[in-house]
Design a protein around this motif. Structure first.
Motif, mmCIF file in Angstrom:
data_model
loop_
_atom_site.group_PDB
_atom_site.id
_atom_site.type_symbol
_atom_site.label_atom_id
_atom_site.label_comp_id
_atom_site.label_asym_id
_atom_site.label_seq_id
_atom_site.Cartn_x
_atom_site.Cartn_y
_atom_site.Cartn_z
ATOM 1 N N ALA A 3 7.340 -7.895 7.444
ATOM 2 C CA ALA A 3 7.101 -6.458 7.308
ATOM 3 C C ALA A 3 6.704 -5.910 8.666
ATOM 4 O O ALA A 3 6.141 -6.615 9.503
ATOM 5 C CB ALA A 3 5.994 -6.187 6.294
ATOM 6 N N ILE A 4 7.022 -4.652 8.858
ATOM 7 C CA ILE A 4 6.550 -3.933 10.048
ATOM 8 C C ILE A 4 5.458 -2.999 9.570
ATOM 9 O O ILE A 4 5.689 -2.134 8.727
ATOM 10 C CB ILE A 4 7.696 -3.185 10.734
ATOM 11 N N VAL A 5 4.250 -3.213 10.088
ATOM 12 C CA VAL A 5 3.073 -2.508 9.592
ATOM 13 C C VAL A 5 2.368 -1.813 10.749
ATOM 14 O O VAL A 5 2.386 -2.273 11.886
ATOM 15 C CB VAL A 5 2.138 -3.500 8.850
ATOM 16 N N ASN A 6 1.760 -0.677 10.445
ATOM 17 C CA ASN A 6 1.005 0.095 11.426
ATOM 18 C C ASN A 6 -0.459 -0.321 11.319
ATOM 19 O O ASN A 6 -1.095 -0.106 10.288
ATOM 20 C CB ASN A 6 1.174 1.588 11.139
ATOM 21 N N ASP A 36 -2.038 -0.541 4.408
ATOM 22 C CA ASP A 36 -1.101 0.049 3.456
ATOM 23 C C ASP A 36 -0.024 0.893 4.125
ATOM 24 O O ASP A 36 0.820 1.446 3.439
ATOM 25 C CB ASP A 36 -1.843 0.879 2.409
ATOM 26 N N GLU A 37 -0.020 0.968 5.438
ATOM 27 C CA GLU A 37 1.021 1.707 6.151
ATOM 28 C C GLU A 37 2.155 0.745 6.522
ATOM 29 O O GLU A 37 2.323 0.376 7.680
ATOM 30 C CB GLU A 37 0.450 2.363 7.400
ATOM 31 N N VAL A 38 2.934 0.355 5.524
ATOM 32 C CA VAL A 38 4.069 -0.545 5.731
ATOM 33 C C VAL A 38 5.306 0.321 5.968
ATOM 34 O O VAL A 38 5.692 1.120 5.117
ATOM 35 C CB VAL A 38 4.271 -1.469 4.514
ATOM 36 N N LEU A 39 5.917 0.167 7.136
ATOM 37 C CA LEU A 39 7.050 1.009 7.522
ATOM 38 C C LEU A 39 8.382 0.415 7.092
ATOM 39 O O LEU A 39 9.313 1.143 6.756
ATOM 40 C CB LEU A 39 7.042 1.210 9.037
ATOM 41 N N LEU A 40 8.484 -0.918 7.107
ATOM 42 C CA LEU A 40 9.725 -1.594 6.754
ATOM 43 C C LEU A 40 9.359 -2.963 6.199
ATOM 44 O O LEU A 40 8.401 -3.577 6.638
ATOM 45 C CB LEU A 40 10.608 -1.756 7.996
ATOM 46 N N PRO A 52 7.787 8.163 5.571
ATOM 47 C CA PRO A 52 7.646 7.206 6.671
ATOM 48 C C PRO A 52 7.104 5.842 6.233
ATOM 49 O O PRO A 52 7.251 4.860 6.951
ATOM 50 C CB PRO A 52 6.657 7.877 7.599
ATOM 51 N N THR A 53 6.440 5.749 5.062
ATOM 52 C CA THR A 53 5.917 4.455 4.624
ATOM 53 C C THR A 53 6.478 4.102 3.256
ATOM 54 O O THR A 53 6.960 4.965 2.524
ATOM 55 C CB THR A 53 4.372 4.465 4.543
ATOM 56 N N LYS A 58 1.685 -3.294 0.484
ATOM 57 C CA LYS A 58 0.436 -3.621 1.162
ATOM 58 C C LYS A 58 0.574 -4.936 1.912
ATOM 59 O O LYS A 58 1.318 -5.815 1.500
ATOM 60 C CB LYS A 58 -0.695 -3.805 0.157
ATOM 61 N N VAL A 59 -0.170 -5.033 2.994
ATOM 62 C CA VAL A 59 -0.305 -6.279 3.737
ATOM 63 C C VAL A 59 -1.794 -6.581 3.784
ATOM 64 O O VAL A 59 -2.588 -5.751 4.219
ATOM 65 C CB VAL A 59 0.272 -6.162 5.163
ATOM 66 N N THR A 60 -2.178 -7.753 3.282
ATOM 67 C CA THR A 60 -3.587 -8.133 3.296
ATOM 68 C C THR A 60 -3.801 -9.236 4.318
ATOM 69 O O THR A 60 -2.920 -10.057 4.560
ATOM 70 C CB THR A 60 -4.046 -8.622 1.908
ATOM 71 N N GLY A 61 -4.978 -9.220 4.899
ATOM 72 C CA GLY A 61 -5.305 -10.208 5.909
ATOM 73 C C GLY A 61 -6.787 -10.483 5.939
ATOM 74 O O GLY A 61 -7.577 -9.859 5.231
ATOM 75 N N LYS A 62 -7.162 -11.424 6.779
ATOM 76 C CA LYS A 62 -8.553 -11.819 6.931
ATOM 77 C C LYS A 62 -8.910 -11.760 8.406
ATOM 78 O O LYS A 62 -8.184 -12.300 9.236
ATOM 79 C CB LYS A 62 -8.758 -13.232 6.390
ATOM 80 N N VAL A 63 -10.017 -11.094 8.725
ATOM 81 C CA VAL A 63 -10.476 -10.996 10.109
ATOM 82 C C VAL A 63 -11.135 -12.317 10.478
ATOM 83 O O VAL A 63 -12.098 -12.746 9.849
ATOM 84 C CB VAL A 63 -11.463 -9.825 10.276
ATOM 85 N N LEU A 64 -10.588 -12.982 11.487
ATOM 86 C CA LEU A 64 -11.129 -14.266 11.912
ATOM 87 C C LEU A 64 -12.194 -14.112 12.989
ATOM 88 O O LEU A 64 -13.236 -14.759 12.935
ATOM 89 C CB LEU A 64 -10.005 -15.171 12.421
#
Length: 103
Positions: A3-6, A36-40, A52-53, A58-64
Motif C-alpha cells: 500500500a502507499i500510505v501518507n 487511515d490515509e491509504v492512497l493506493l 484521494p484516499t 487502514k495500515v496498522t503498525g507498532k512504534v519501535l
C-alpha cells in the motif's frame, strides 16, 4: 500486498513486516499506531486507487523507537571575506514496524 500510505505528510510504499523511518510522531515507543490515509493498495494484482484516499482502508503498525538520522554538515563560506560558518543537523525519525494492511 502493498500500500502507499501518507504518514505525517510523506508518502511511503509499505508491505507487511517492513520497517519504516517516518518523520517523528508524537507517540510513545511500544504504542500501536493506525494510518487511515491509504492512497493506493495492491492485493495480489488487484489495484485499488483512492480519490484521494481509499474509504475503509487502514495500515496498522507498532512504534519501535525514536531515532535520529545521520549528521548533515552545512558549511557556508564567502571567499576572500573571512566569512565561514559550519553547522550540523540531525533529523528526528520514528521507527515503525508495519503489522497489517486491511482494505
Amino acid at each position: 500486498m502493498y500500500a502507499i500510505v501518507n504518514i505525517a505528510g510523506k508518502q511511503f510504499k509499505v508491505t507487511k513486516d517492513q520497517y519504516v523511518y517516518a518523520p517523528k510522531l508524537a507517540v510513545d515507543a511500544g504504542a500501536s499506531v493506525e494510518f487511515d490515509e491509504v492512497l493506493l493498495a495492491d492485493d495480489n494484482g488487484t489495484i485499488s486507487l483512492g480519490a484521494p484516499t481509499i474509504a475503509g482502508a487502514k495500515v496498522t503498525g507498532k512504534v519501535l523507537d525514536h531515532v535520529r538520522g545521520d549528521k548533515v554538515i552545512v558549511f557556508k563560506k564567502k571567499r576572500r571575506k573571512g566569512y565561514k560558518k559550519k553547522n550540523g543537523h540531525r533529523q528526528d525519525y520514528t521507527k515503525v514496524l508495519i503489522e497489517n494492511i486491511s482494505l
